[in-house]
Motif scaffolding. Structure first.
Motif, PDB file in Angstrom:
ATOM      1  N   PRO A  20     -13.220   9.959   1.513  1.00 20.54           N
ATOM      2  CA  PRO A  20     -12.637   8.953   0.628  1.00 20.54           C
ATOM      3  C   PRO A  20     -11.946   7.852   1.437  1.00 20.54           C
ATOM      4  CG  PRO A  20     -11.312  10.931   0.625  1.00 20.54           C
ATOM      5  CD  PRO A  20     -12.548  11.240   1.428  1.00 20.54           C
ATOM      6  N   CYS A  21     -11.998   6.668   0.928  1.00 18.98           N
ATOM      7  CA  CYS A  21     -11.335   5.533   1.553  1.00 18.98           C
ATOM      8  C   CYS A  21      -9.951   5.421   0.916  1.00 18.98           C
ATOM      9  CB  CYS A  21     -12.180   4.274   1.299  1.00 18.98           C
ATOM     10  SG  CYS A  21     -11.718   2.888   2.322  1.00 18.98           S
ATOM     11  N   VAL A  22      -8.950   5.852   1.631  1.00 17.32           N
ATOM     12  CA  VAL A  22      -7.601   5.919   1.059  1.00 17.32           C
ATOM     13  C   VAL A  22      -6.798   4.661   1.386  1.00 17.32           C
ATOM     14  CG1 VAL A  22      -7.535   8.438   1.085  1.00 17.32           C
ATOM     15  CG2 VAL A  22      -6.693   7.155   3.048  1.00 17.32           C
ATOM     16  N   SER A  23      -5.770   4.446   0.629  1.00 15.00           N
ATOM     17  CA  SER A  23      -4.894   3.296   0.824  1.00 15.00           C
ATOM     18  C   SER A  23      -3.949   3.545   1.988  1.00 15.00           C
ATOM     19  CB  SER A  23      -4.071   3.037  -0.438  1.00 15.00           C
ATOM     20  OG  SER A  23      -4.907   2.757  -1.520  1.00 15.00           O
ATOM     21  N   PRO A  24      -3.585   2.491   2.709  1.00 14.21           N
ATOM     22  CA  PRO A  24      -2.591   2.647   3.771  1.00 14.21           C
ATOM     23  C   PRO A  24      -1.227   2.991   3.179  1.00 14.21           C
ATOM     24  CG  PRO A  24      -3.714   0.523   3.934  1.00 14.21           C
ATOM     25  CD  PRO A  24      -4.098   1.129   2.628  1.00 14.21           C
ATOM     26  N   LEU A  39       4.212  -8.095   8.929  1.00 13.23           N
ATOM     27  CA  LEU A  39       3.860  -7.029   7.997  1.00 13.23           C
ATOM     28  C   LEU A  39       3.132  -5.927   8.746  1.00 13.23           C
ATOM     29  CD1 LEU A  39       2.521  -9.286   5.109  1.00 13.23           C
ATOM     30  CD2 LEU A  39       4.869  -8.505   5.523  1.00 13.23           C
ATOM     31  N   THR A  40       3.497  -4.669   8.494  1.00 17.86           N
ATOM     32  CA  THR A  40       2.862  -3.529   9.164  1.00 17.86           C
ATOM     33  C   THR A  40       2.572  -2.429   8.145  1.00 17.86           C
ATOM     34  OG1 THR A  40       4.999  -2.522   9.698  1.00 17.86           O
ATOM     35  CG2 THR A  40       4.028  -3.984  11.372  1.00 17.86           C
ATOM     36  N   TRP A  41       1.656  -1.526   8.531  1.00 10.64           N
ATOM     37  CA  TRP A  41       1.301  -0.369   7.708  1.00 10.64           C
ATOM     38  C   TRP A  41       0.689   0.678   8.619  1.00 10.64           C
ATOM     39  CZ3 TRP A  41      -0.648  -5.238   7.407  1.00 10.64           C
ATOM     40  CH2 TRP A  41      -1.947  -5.431   7.867  1.00 10.64           C
ATOM     41  N   ASP A  42       0.601   1.912   8.121  1.00  6.47           N
ATOM     42  CA  ASP A  42       0.015   3.001   8.902  1.00  6.47           C
ATOM     43  C   ASP A  42      -1.510   2.907   8.898  1.00  6.47           C
ATOM     44  OD1 ASP A  42       2.517   3.999   9.435  1.00  6.47           O
ATOM     45  OD2 ASP A  42       2.396   5.635   7.984  1.00  6.47           O
ATOM     46  N   ALA A  43      -2.109   3.298  10.010  1.00 10.60           N
ATOM     47  CA  ALA A  43      -3.570   3.303  10.122  1.00 10.60           C
ATOM     48  C   ALA A  43      -4.168   4.363   9.208  1.00 10.60           C
ATOM     49  CB  ALA A  43      -3.978   3.579  11.566  1.00 10.60           C
ATOM     50  N   VAL A  44      -5.367   4.097   8.730  1.00 14.95           N
ATOM     51  CA  VAL A  44      -6.116   5.046   7.916  1.00 14.95           C
ATOM     52  C   VAL A  44      -7.309   5.519   8.735  1.00 14.95           C
ATOM     53  CG1 VAL A  44      -7.520   5.341   5.838  1.00 14.95           C
ATOM     54  CG2 VAL A  44      -5.418   3.994   5.748  1.00 14.95           C
ATOM     55  N   ALA A  45      -7.484   6.846   8.863  1.00 13.40           N
ATOM     56  CA  ALA A  45      -8.611   7.392   9.622  1.00 13.40           C
ATOM     57  C   ALA A  45      -9.928   6.902   9.020  1.00 13.40           C
ATOM     58  CB  ALA A  45      -8.565   8.919   9.612  1.00 13.40           C
ATOM     59  N   GLY A  46     -10.805   6.404   9.859  1.00  9.96           N
ATOM     60  CA  GLY A  46     -12.112   5.939   9.409  1.00  9.96           C
ATOM     61  C   GLY A  46     -12.143   4.506   8.923  1.00  9.96           C
ATOM     62  N   ALA A  47     -11.005   3.832   8.923  1.00 11.23           N
ATOM     63  CA  ALA A  47     -10.963   2.441   8.462  1.00 11.23           C
ATOM     64  C   ALA A  47     -11.699   1.535   9.444  1.00 11.23           C
ATOM     65  CB  ALA A  47      -9.522   1.974   8.313  1.00 11.23           C
ATOM     66  N   THR A  48     -12.439   0.582   8.903  1.00  9.67           N
ATOM     67  CA  THR A  48     -13.094  -0.429   9.734  1.00  9.67           C
ATOM     68  C   THR A  48     -12.293  -1.723   9.731  1.00  9.67           C
ATOM     69  OG1 THR A  48     -14.471  -1.180   7.891  1.00  9.67           O
ATOM     70  CG2 THR A  48     -15.382   0.538   9.326  1.00  9.67           C
ATOM     71  N   PHE A  83       3.460  -8.110  -1.017  1.00 13.43           N
ATOM     72  CA  PHE A  83       2.205  -7.914  -0.288  1.00 13.43           C
ATOM     73  C   PHE A  83       1.618  -6.549  -0.566  1.00 13.43           C
ATOM     74  CE2 PHE A  83       4.980  -5.954   2.812  1.00 13.43           C
ATOM     75  CZ  PHE A  83       4.189  -5.110   3.576  1.00 13.43           C
ATOM     76  N   ARG A  84       0.302  -6.482  -0.393  1.00 13.13           N
ATOM     77  CA  ARG A  84      -0.435  -5.236  -0.566  1.00 13.13           C
ATOM     78  C   ARG A  84      -1.564  -5.224   0.458  1.00 13.13           C
ATOM     79  NH1 ARG A  84      -2.691  -6.929  -6.533  1.00 13.13           N
ATOM     80  NH2 ARG A  84      -4.140  -8.535  -5.853  1.00 13.13           N
ATOM     81  N   VAL A  85      -2.014  -4.002   0.778  1.00 10.03           N
ATOM     82  CA  VAL A  85      -3.052  -3.831   1.790  1.00 10.03           C
ATOM     83  C   VAL A  85      -4.106  -2.880   1.242  1.00 10.03           C
ATOM     84  CG1 VAL A  85      -3.569  -3.102   4.152  1.00 10.03           C
ATOM     85  CG2 VAL A  85      -1.372  -4.175   3.632  1.00 10.03           C
ATOM     86  N   GLN A  86      -5.358  -3.227   1.450  1.00 15.20           N
ATOM     87  CA  GLN A  86      -6.484  -2.407   1.006  1.00 15.20           C
ATOM     88  C   GLN A  86      -7.298  -2.016   2.238  1.00 15.20           C
ATOM     89  OE1 GLN A  86      -9.330  -4.477  -1.447  1.00 15.20           O
ATOM     90  NE2 GLN A  86      -9.777  -2.621  -2.582  1.00 15.20           N
ATOM     91  N   THR A  87      -7.753  -0.773   2.282  1.00 19.92           N
ATOM     92  CA  THR A  87      -8.544  -0.277   3.408  1.00 19.92           C
ATOM     93  C   THR A  87     -10.011  -0.635   3.221  1.00 19.92           C
ATOM     94  OG1 THR A  87      -7.032   1.614   3.547  1.00 19.92           O
ATOM     95  CG2 THR A  87      -9.119   1.811   4.728  1.00 19.92           C
ATOM     96  N   LEU A  88     -10.655  -1.039   4.316  1.00 20.72           N
ATOM     97  CA  LEU A  88     -12.097  -1.206   4.349  1.00 20.72           C
ATOM     98  C   LEU A  88     -12.664  -0.032   5.131  1.00 20.72           C
ATOM     99  CD1 LEU A  88     -12.369  -5.012   5.214  1.00 20.72           C
ATOM    100  CD2 LEU A  88     -12.660  -3.913   2.980  1.00 20.72           C
ATOM    101  N   CYS A  89     -13.609   0.690   4.539  1.00 22.06           N
ATOM    102  CA  CYS A  89     -14.224   1.842   5.183  1.00 22.06           C
ATOM    103  C   CYS A  89     -15.688   1.550   5.485  1.00 22.06           C
ATOM    104  CB  CYS A  89     -14.097   3.076   4.301  1.00 22.06           C
ATOM    105  SG  CYS A  89     -12.391   3.617   4.090  1.00 22.06           S
TER     106      CYS A  89
END
Length: 94
Positions: A20-24, A39-48, A83-89
């Motif tokens: 699954p492509c999860v949110s940061p 602005l910073t956020w935690d990395a998501v495993a598998g994010a491109t 602000f909001r952040v969306q993961t790209l997988c």
């Protein structure tokens, strides 16, 4: 000479489910000045990559980001931003 087809052979397979492509998490704004912020956020495993969106006065701006931070500049002083952040997988799923 004619073509003759043999009886077809049948097989089965099942594709594996993609992760699954999860949110940061841990969205944070720091180094805030009158016209800039980081602005910073935690990395998501598998994010491109990530799509960062920030807003003021209900106007959203989108930025593609390859890492887990982005420095905004040219901001208006004494203005609230959201602000909001969306993961790209892989496969461009979001």
């Amino acid at each position: 000479c004619g073509y003759f087809w043999s009886d077809p052979a049948f097989g089965q397979f099942t594709t594996v489910a993609s992760a699954p492509c999860v949110s940061p998490s841990n969205l944070n704004a720091s180094n805030i000045t009158t016209n800039s912020a980081t602005l910073t956020w935690d990395a998501v495993a598998g994010a491109t990559g990530y799509v960062l969106q920030y807003s003021f006065n209900n106007t959203w701006v989108s930025v593609n980001v390859s890492g887990t931070s982005f420095s905004l500049s040219g901001l208006s002083n004494n203005t609230q931003y959201v602000f909001r952040v969306q993961t790209l997988c892989a496969g461009n799923s979001q």
